[in-house]
Design a protein around this motif. Structure first.
Motif, PDB file in Angstrom:
ATOM      1  N   PHE A   9      69.066   9.224  -9.071  1.00  0.00           N
ATOM      2  CA  PHE A   9      69.132   9.671  -7.672  1.00  0.00           C
ATOM      3  C   PHE A   9      67.735  10.011  -7.168  1.00  0.00           C
ATOM      4  CE2 PHE A   9      73.192  10.953  -5.522  1.00  0.00           C
ATOM      5  CZ  PHE A   9      74.019  10.131  -6.272  1.00  0.00           C
ATOM      6  N   TYR A  10      67.029  10.827  -7.942  1.00  0.00           N
ATOM      7  CA  TYR A  10      65.682  11.219  -7.523  1.00  0.00           C
ATOM      8  C   TYR A  10      64.739  10.027  -7.460  1.00  0.00           C
ATOM      9  CZ  TYR A  10      66.160  16.211  -6.950  1.00  0.00           C
ATOM     10  OH  TYR A  10      66.493  17.444  -6.464  1.00  0.00           O
ATOM     11  N   ALA A  11      64.831   9.133  -8.417  1.00  0.00           N
ATOM     12  CA  ALA A  11      63.970   7.946  -8.423  1.00  0.00           C
ATOM     13  C   ALA A  11      64.278   7.037  -7.229  1.00  0.00           C
ATOM     14  CB  ALA A  11      64.140   7.176  -9.735  1.00  0.00           C
ATOM     15  N   ALA A  12      65.537   7.021  -6.792  1.00  0.00           N
ATOM     16  CA  ALA A  12      65.944   6.143  -5.684  1.00  0.00           C
ATOM     17  C   ALA A  12      65.577   6.706  -4.314  1.00  0.00           C
ATOM     18  CB  ALA A  12      67.446   5.887  -5.749  1.00  0.00           C
ATOM     19  N   LEU A  13      65.343   8.013  -4.218  1.00  0.00           N
ATOM     20  CA  LEU A  13      65.095   8.630  -2.906  1.00  0.00           C
ATOM     21  C   LEU A  13      64.018   7.921  -2.087  1.00  0.00           C
ATOM     22  CD1 LEU A  13      65.396  12.472  -3.546  1.00  0.00           C
ATOM     23  CD2 LEU A  13      66.938  11.018  -2.223  1.00  0.00           C
ATOM     24  N   PRO A  14      62.828   7.656  -2.630  1.00  0.00           N
ATOM     25  CA  PRO A  14      61.813   7.000  -1.789  1.00  0.00           C
ATOM     26  C   PRO A  14      62.227   5.590  -1.367  1.00  0.00           C
ATOM     27  CG  PRO A  14      60.930   7.468  -3.992  1.00  0.00           C
ATOM     28  CD  PRO A  14      62.302   8.040  -3.937  1.00  0.00           C
ATOM     29  N   HIS A  15      62.978   4.904  -2.210  1.00  0.00           N
ATOM     30  CA  HIS A  15      63.423   3.548  -1.870  1.00  0.00           C
ATOM     31  C   HIS A  15      64.466   3.568  -0.758  1.00  0.00           C
ATOM     32  CE1 HIS A  15      61.211   2.057  -5.303  1.00  0.00           C
ATOM     33  NE2 HIS A  15      61.822   2.950  -6.064  1.00  0.00           N
ATOM     34  N   ILE A  16      65.415   4.484  -0.878  1.00  0.00           N
ATOM     35  CA  ILE A  16      66.455   4.601   0.154  1.00  0.00           C
ATOM     36  C   ILE A  16      65.832   5.062   1.464  1.00  0.00           C
ATOM     37  CG2 ILE A  16      68.571   5.798   0.844  1.00  0.00           C
ATOM     38  CD1 ILE A  16      69.270   5.907  -2.200  1.00  0.00           C
ATOM     39  N   SER A  17      64.962   6.056   1.373  1.00  0.00           N
ATOM     40  CA  SER A  17      64.285   6.558   2.570  1.00  0.00           C
ATOM     41  C   SER A  17      63.452   5.461   3.230  1.00  0.00           C
ATOM     42  CB  SER A  17      63.411   7.756   2.196  1.00  0.00           C
ATOM     43  OG  SER A  17      62.788   8.285   3.336  1.00  0.00           O
ATOM     44  N   GLY A  18      62.765   4.684   2.425  1.00  0.00           N
ATOM     45  CA  GLY A  18      61.977   3.572   2.959  1.00  0.00           C
ATOM     46  C   GLY A  18      62.851   2.519   3.618  1.00  0.00           C
ATOM     47  N   TRP A  19      63.988   2.210   2.993  1.00  0.00           N
ATOM     48  CA  TRP A  19      64.931   1.248   3.573  1.00  0.00           C
ATOM     49  C   TRP A  19      65.422   1.756   4.930  1.00  0.00           C
ATOM     50  CZ3 TRP A  19      69.863   1.264   5.386  1.00  0.00           C
ATOM     51  CH2 TRP A  19      70.466   0.016   5.594  1.00  0.00           C
ATOM     52  N   ILE A  20      65.755   3.041   4.986  1.00  0.00           N
ATOM     53  CA  ILE A  20      66.227   3.645   6.239  1.00  0.00           C
ATOM     54  C   ILE A  20      65.143   3.562   7.307  1.00  0.00           C
ATOM     55  CG2 ILE A  20      66.846   5.854   7.335  1.00  0.00           C
ATOM     56  CD1 ILE A  20      68.421   6.473   4.697  1.00  0.00           C
ATOM     57  N   ASP A  21      63.924   3.935   6.956  1.00  0.00           N
ATOM     58  CA  ASP A  21      62.820   3.882   7.924  1.00  0.00           C
ATOM     59  C   ASP A  21      62.619   2.462   8.455  1.00  0.00           C
ATOM     60  OD1 ASP A  21      62.333   6.601   7.767  1.00  0.00           O
ATOM     61  OD2 ASP A  21      60.693   6.393   6.315  1.00  0.00           O
ATOM     62  N   GLU A  22      62.655   1.497   7.560  1.00  0.00           N
ATOM     63  CA  GLU A  22      62.486   0.103   7.981  1.00  0.00           C
ATOM     64  C   GLU A  22      63.641  -0.329   8.902  1.00  0.00           C
ATOM     65  OE1 GLU A  22      62.360  -4.299   5.912  1.00  0.00           O
ATOM     66  OE2 GLU A  22      61.495  -2.607   4.809  1.00  0.00           O
ATOM     67  N   PHE A  23      64.856   0.055   8.540  1.00  0.00           N
ATOM     68  CA  PHE A  23      66.020  -0.298   9.355  1.00  0.00           C
ATOM     69  C   PHE A  23      65.920   0.347  10.741  1.00  0.00           C
ATOM     70  CE2 PHE A  23      70.445  -0.168  10.729  1.00  0.00           C
ATOM     71  CZ  PHE A  23      70.816  -1.487  10.495  1.00  0.00           C
ATOM     72  N   LEU A  24      65.522   1.611  10.780  1.00  0.00           N
ATOM     73  CA  LEU A  24      65.350   2.299  12.073  1.00  0.00           C
ATOM     74  C   LEU A  24      64.263   1.613  12.904  1.00  0.00           C
ATOM     75  CD1 LEU A  24      65.620   6.013  10.917  1.00  0.00           C
ATOM     76  CD2 LEU A  24      67.229   4.799  12.408  1.00  0.00           C
ATOM     77  N   ASN A  25      63.154   1.273  12.277  1.00  0.00           N
ATOM     78  CA  ASN A  25      62.072   0.594  13.006  1.00  0.00           C
ATOM     79  C   ASN A  25      62.521  -0.760  13.549  1.00  0.00           C
ATOM     80  OD1 ASN A  25      60.187   2.647  12.683  1.00  0.00           O
ATOM     81  ND2 ASN A  25      59.382   1.794  10.786  1.00  0.00           N
ATOM     82  N   ASP A  26      63.289  -1.486  12.746  1.00  0.00           N
ATOM     83  CA  ASP A  26      63.772  -2.807  13.168  1.00  0.00           C
ATOM     84  C   ASP A  26      64.709  -2.724  14.371  1.00  0.00           C
ATOM     85  OD1 ASP A  26      62.337  -3.953  11.124  1.00  0.00           O
ATOM     86  OD2 ASP A  26      64.088  -4.334   9.835  1.00  0.00           O
ATOM     87  N   HIS A  27      65.363  -1.583  14.564  1.00  0.00           N
ATOM     88  CA  HIS A  27      66.350  -1.442  15.641  1.00  0.00           C
ATOM     89  C   HIS A  27      65.921  -0.466  16.737  1.00  0.00           C
ATOM     90  CE1 HIS A  27      68.687  -3.294  12.435  1.00  0.00           C
ATOM     91  NE2 HIS A  27      69.426  -3.789  13.399  1.00  0.00           N
ATOM     92  N   ALA A  28      64.698   0.013  16.674  1.00  0.00           N
ATOM     93  CA  ALA A  28      64.233   1.012  17.639  1.00  0.00           C
ATOM     94  C   ALA A  28      64.334   0.517  19.082  1.00  0.00           C
ATOM     95  CB  ALA A  28      62.804   1.438  17.319  1.00  0.00           C
ATOM     96  N   SER A  61      77.501  -5.417  12.327  1.00  0.00           N
ATOM     97  CA  SER A  61      78.031  -4.884  11.073  1.00  0.00           C
ATOM     98  C   SER A  61      77.245  -3.626  10.710  1.00  0.00           C
ATOM     99  CB  SER A  61      77.883  -5.933   9.968  1.00  0.00           C
ATOM    100  OG  SER A  61      78.363  -5.447   8.754  1.00  0.00           O
ATOM    101  N   VAL A  62      77.957  -2.559  10.401  1.00  0.00           N
ATOM    102  CA  VAL A  62      77.314  -1.282  10.083  1.00  0.00           C
ATOM    103  C   VAL A  62      76.796  -1.328   8.644  1.00  0.00           C
ATOM    104  CG1 VAL A  62      77.712   1.192   9.792  1.00  0.00           C
ATOM    105  CG2 VAL A  62      78.730  -0.017  11.738  1.00  0.00           C
ATOM    106  N   PRO A  63      75.491  -1.114   8.454  1.00  0.00           N
ATOM    107  CA  PRO A  63      74.874  -1.275   7.134  1.00  0.00           C
ATOM    108  C   PRO A  63      74.821   0.013   6.317  1.00  0.00           C
ATOM    109  CG  PRO A  63      73.187  -0.951   8.747  1.00  0.00           C
ATOM    110  CD  PRO A  63      74.506  -0.876   9.488  1.00  0.00           C
ATOM    111  N   PHE A  64      75.104  -0.108   5.047  1.00  0.00           N
ATOM    112  CA  PHE A  64      74.890   0.970   4.086  1.00  0.00           C
ATOM    113  C   PHE A  64      73.695   0.548   3.231  1.00  0.00           C
ATOM    114  CE2 PHE A  64      75.721   3.654   0.403  1.00  0.00           C
ATOM    115  CZ  PHE A  64      76.151   4.831   1.001  1.00  0.00           C
ATOM    116  N   PRO A  65      72.807   1.463   2.878  1.00  0.00           N
ATOM    117  CA  PRO A  65      71.639   1.070   2.076  1.00  0.00           C
ATOM    118  C   PRO A  65      72.055   0.327   0.804  1.00  0.00           C
ATOM    119  CG  PRO A  65      71.415   3.337   2.795  1.00  0.00           C
ATOM    120  CD  PRO A  65      72.821   2.900   3.152  1.00  0.00           C
TER     121      PRO A  65
END
Length: 185
Positions: A9-28, A61-65
């Motif tokens: 979980f802890y190791a995945a946090l930066p990857h999930i957070s990065g995926w979210i940031d990229e997804f938000l930027n792509d849809h801003a 389609s609603v995306p889950f990381p």
């Protein structure tokens, strides 16, 4: 939860957070402030400032990381679920055709939860809830569904934001010792 899941979980946090940031930027560019939607009951439930800050995007389609890619195969079945909406930070994504004021309310509860916990703690609390209880019974979802039902029945608690914040704090108070125990193991 075992030690291995905790470490992943802890190791995945930066990857999930990065995926979210990229997804938000792509849809801003497609996002719009919730205050522009003209939902009168949302305006009565949340402050204008909050509704200006919270954003919504309609998607096919609603995306889950992609959690399986981030070494969390326990959560992979959730990626296959069909969601009407999902919230990332201050922005929520709704599937086309899912435009009810009630669903917007549900997702706004998650916006408050994200704001209260911050990115890492929200992701940890949400992930622990999913692993321990499954989607429908995870504490952050239970709160959003319960408040959505109260919204639908015109029976919301007084000072809604404070109620959500204190309830979110209580959920974190339950999750933090689990995480701390795993860290000490």
């Amino acid at each position: 939860m075992n030690d291995d899941i905790f470490r992943r979980f802890y190791a995945a946090l930066p990857h999930i957070s990065g995926w979210i940031d990229e997804f938000l930027n792509d849809h801003a560019a497609q996002s719009q402030a919730v205050c522009t939607l003209g939902f009168p009951r949302l305006s009565a439930s949340f402050s204008q400032e909050f509704l200006e800050r919270a954003k919504v995007v309609t998607v096919a389609s609603v995306p889950f990381p992609p959690v399986a890619q981030f070494s969390l195969p326990e959560l992979a079945p959730i990626q296959q679920m069909s969601f009407a909406g999902i919230t990332y930070k201050d922005t929520f994504f709704l599937q086309q055709g899912q435009n009810s004021e009630s669903l917007h309310f549900h997702e706004l509860v998650h916006v408050v939860q994200w704001e209260r916990l911050g990115v890492d703690n929200f992701l940890l609390a949400y992930g622990v809830g999913l692993v321990q209880f499954g989607y429908k019974h995870s504490p952050l979802e239970q709160m959003a569904y319960s408040l959505q039902k109260a919204f639908d029945n015109n029976s919301l608690p007084e000072d809604l934001i404070s109620f959500i914040e204190s309830s979110t704090d209580a959920i974190w108070a339950d999750v933090a010792p689990v995480l701390k125990a795993m860290a000490g193991a």
